[in-house]
Write a protein that holds these residues in place. Structure first.
Motif, short mmCIF file in Angstrom:
data_model
loop_
_atom_site.label_atom_id
_atom_site.label_comp_id
_atom_site.label_asym_id
_atom_site.label_seq_id
_atom_site.Cartn_x
_atom_site.Cartn_y
_atom_site.Cartn_z
N MET A 1 0.82 -1.04 -0.08
CA MET A 1 -0.13 0.08 0.14
C MET A 1 0.99 1.32 -0.08
SD MET A 1 -2.89 -0.96 -0.20
CE MET A 1 -3.78 0.20 -0.25
N PHE A 2 1.92 1.25 0.70
CA PHE A 2 2.96 2.40 0.91
C PHE A 2 3.37 2.50 -0.86
CE2 PHE A 2 6.94 4.39 1.14
CZ PHE A 2 6.77 5.26 2.32
N ARG A 3 3.81 1.65 -1.31
CA ARG A 3 4.22 1.67 -2.56
C ARG A 3 3.00 2.02 -3.70
NH1 ARG A 3 6.23 -2.90 -2.88
NH2 ARG A 3 4.61 -3.87 -4.03
N GLN A 4 1.96 1.79 -3.59
CA GLN A 4 0.96 2.00 -4.28
C GLN A 4 0.42 3.50 -4.37
OE1 GLN A 4 -2.46 -0.29 -4.03
NE2 GLN A 4 -1.13 -2.37 -4.13
N GLY A 5 0.74 4.14 -2.93
CA GLY A 5 0.31 5.51 -2.63
C GLY A 5 1.30 6.41 -3.45
N ALA A 6 2.77 5.91 -3.10
CA ALA A 6 3.98 6.61 -3.84
C ALA A 6 3.52 6.74 -5.54
CB ALA A 6 5.23 6.12 -3.43
N LEU A 7 3.24 5.77 -5.99
CA LEU A 7 2.95 5.60 -7.48
C LEU A 7 1.84 6.40 -7.71
CD1 LEU A 7 3.67 1.74 -8.22
CD2 LEU A 7 5.20 3.56 -8.92
N ALA A 8 0.96 6.18 -7.05
CA ALA A 8 -0.36 7.16 -7.44
C ALA A 8 -0.14 8.75 -7.56
CB ALA A 8 -1.50 6.87 -6.52
N VAL A 9 0.80 9.17 -6.68
CA VAL A 9 1.10 10.66 -6.43
C VAL A 9 2.28 11.07 -7.31
CG1 VAL A 9 2.90 10.88 -4.64
CG2 VAL A 9 0.82 12.57 -4.74
N SER A 10 2.84 10.03 -8.00
CA SER A 10 4.03 10.33 -9.02
C SER A 10 3.87 11.39 -10.10
CB SER A 10 4.75 9.12 -9.39
OG SER A 10 5.38 8.28 -8.42
N PRO A 11 2.42 11.14 -10.85
CA PRO A 11 2.41 12.23 -11.90
C PRO A 11 2.19 13.58 -11.20
CG PRO A 11 0.89 10.52 -11.86
CD PRO A 11 1.58 10.01 -10.69
N LEU A 12 1.93 13.88 -10.01
CA LEU A 12 1.65 15.04 -9.50
C LEU A 12 3.01 15.69 -8.98
CD1 LEU A 12 -1.56 14.82 -7.59
CD2 LEU A 12 -1.37 15.96 -9.69
N PHE B 1 -10.09 3.72 3.53
CA PHE B 1 -9.01 4.54 3.72
C PHE B 1 -7.94 3.50 4.20
CE2 PHE B 1 -6.29 7.04 6.44
CZ PHE B 1 -5.69 7.90 5.55
N GLN B 2 -6.68 3.58 3.65
CA GLN B 2 -5.45 2.82 4.00
C GLN B 2 -4.39 3.83 4.46
OE1 GLN B 2 -5.18 -0.27 4.33
NE2 GLN B 2 -6.95 -1.02 3.23
N PRO B 3 -4.14 3.78 5.88
CA PRO B 3 -2.95 4.82 6.43
C PRO B 3 -1.58 4.59 5.68
CG PRO B 3 -4.20 3.67 8.21
CD PRO B 3 -4.62 3.12 6.72
N TRP B 4 -1.14 3.40 5.35
CA TRP B 4 0.00 3.23 4.54
C TRP B 4 -0.06 3.79 3.11
CZ3 TRP B 4 4.55 2.51 6.91
CH2 TRP B 4 4.45 1.84 8.17
N TYR B 5 -1.23 3.69 2.35
CA TYR B 5 -1.23 4.31 1.21
C TYR B 5 -1.25 5.88 1.27
CZ TYR B 5 -3.65 5.58 -3.23
OH TYR B 5 -4.10 5.91 -4.41
N ALA B 6 -1.86 6.61 2.24
CA ALA B 6 -1.80 7.84 2.44
C ALA B 6 -0.43 8.18 2.66
CB ALA B 6 -2.69 8.33 3.56
N LEU B 7 0.21 7.42 3.47
CA LEU B 7 1.75 7.89 4.17
C LEU B 7 2.58 7.62 2.72
CD1 LEU B 7 3.69 8.45 6.28
CD2 LEU B 7 4.11 6.12 6.71
N GLY B 8 2.36 6.52 1.89
CA GLY B 8 3.26 6.49 0.96
C GLY B 8 3.15 7.76 -0.24
N ALA B 9 1.92 8.20 -0.30
CA ALA B 9 1.58 9.22 -1.39
C ALA B 9 2.16 10.63 -0.63
CB ALA B 9 0.11 9.42 -1.30
N GLY B 10 1.75 10.85 0.62
CA GLY B 10 2.31 11.92 1.24
C GLY B 10 3.78 12.22 1.59
#
Length: 234
Positions: free
Chosen positions: A1-12, A119-128
């Motif tokens: 989930m952490f990696r998915q969040g980081a990938l999701a925010v990468s375009p921004l 909501f997944q905290p690790w997803y949000a943490l990876g993105a943020g």
């Protein structure tokens, strides 16, 4: 989930690079040293507030004016936090503090509409966290570019600010009330700029919120998909 969040925010993260370059170079131009410029991005972590505050520092404005101005500019984060409170509040304090610091327009665009179950905290943490690292790397590059490349602010990098917010806003237009808010804000801000009205941005924002709220009160929380289903049934 952490990696998915980081990938999701990468375009921004990519879209915000010119903005970060501008913020870093502008800090150097305003007379800050490298450490002060780096600390501003690392601690403040708010692009629009940094650019405005840096301009005020360069103009020699007092600290109270700077604090009040940045407070109003970043006041939208209060709305973000209120919206996400039901989702974040059950988490331990360390999670609330961490995600609260990392809460930006970009993170809210990704996670603001998530239900407590989704909501997944690790997803949000990876993105943020990935956006935080990207922003600081971009501003660090701008800091060194500002020392060696003159007139960096004349290259049109400030368009990245508008482009980033357009990329954030467009996917959220799924209800008529939101569409009306966007259109009213766009029209009112252009008119205010053309007429050189002071505080035009604030006026446009208030008008947009009032119109969007009124549409939702009158017609309900209607989405485009819901309207299409009604037409098919008819």
């Amino acid at each position: 989930m952490f990696r998915q969040g980081a990938l999701a925010v990468s375009p921004l993260c990519i879209a915000v690079i010119p903005w970060g370059l501008l913020a870093g170079s502008f800090a150097i131009e305003a007379g800050m040293n490298v450490m002060q410029s780096v600390a501003m991005s690392a601690i403040v972590f708010a692009g629009a507030a940094q650019l405005v505050a840096t301009g005020l520092i360069k103009a020699g404005v007092g600290i109270l004016t700077i604090l009040l101005t940045t407070f109003f500019i970043t006041s939208r984060h209060l709305l973000y936090s209120i919206t996400m409170r039901p989702t974040i509040s059950p988490l331990p304090l360390r999670w609330r503090l961490g995600l609260g610091f990392l809460l930006t327009d970009e993170l809210f665009a990704l996670c603001g509409n998530h239900s407590p179950k989704r909501f997944q905290p690790w997803y949000a943490l990876g993105a943020g966290l990935w956006f935080y690292i990207s922003w600081n790397l971009a501003t660090l590059a701008g800091i060194f570019a500002g020392k060696y490349i003159p007139n960096l602010d004349e290259l049109g990098l400030d368009f990245a600010i508008a482009a980033t917010f357009i990329a954030i806003v467009i996917p959220t237009i799924q209800r008529w009330s939101v569409l009306i808010s966007v259109l009213v804000a766009m029209f009112a801000s252009v008119v205010a700029e053309a007429l050189a009205i002071e505080g035009g941005l604030m006026i446009a924002s208030l008008l947009a919120m009032i119109c969007g709220y009124s549409i939702e009160r009158i017609f309900g929380n209607t989405t485009f998909e819901h309207l299409n289903k009604k037409e098919e049934q008819a």
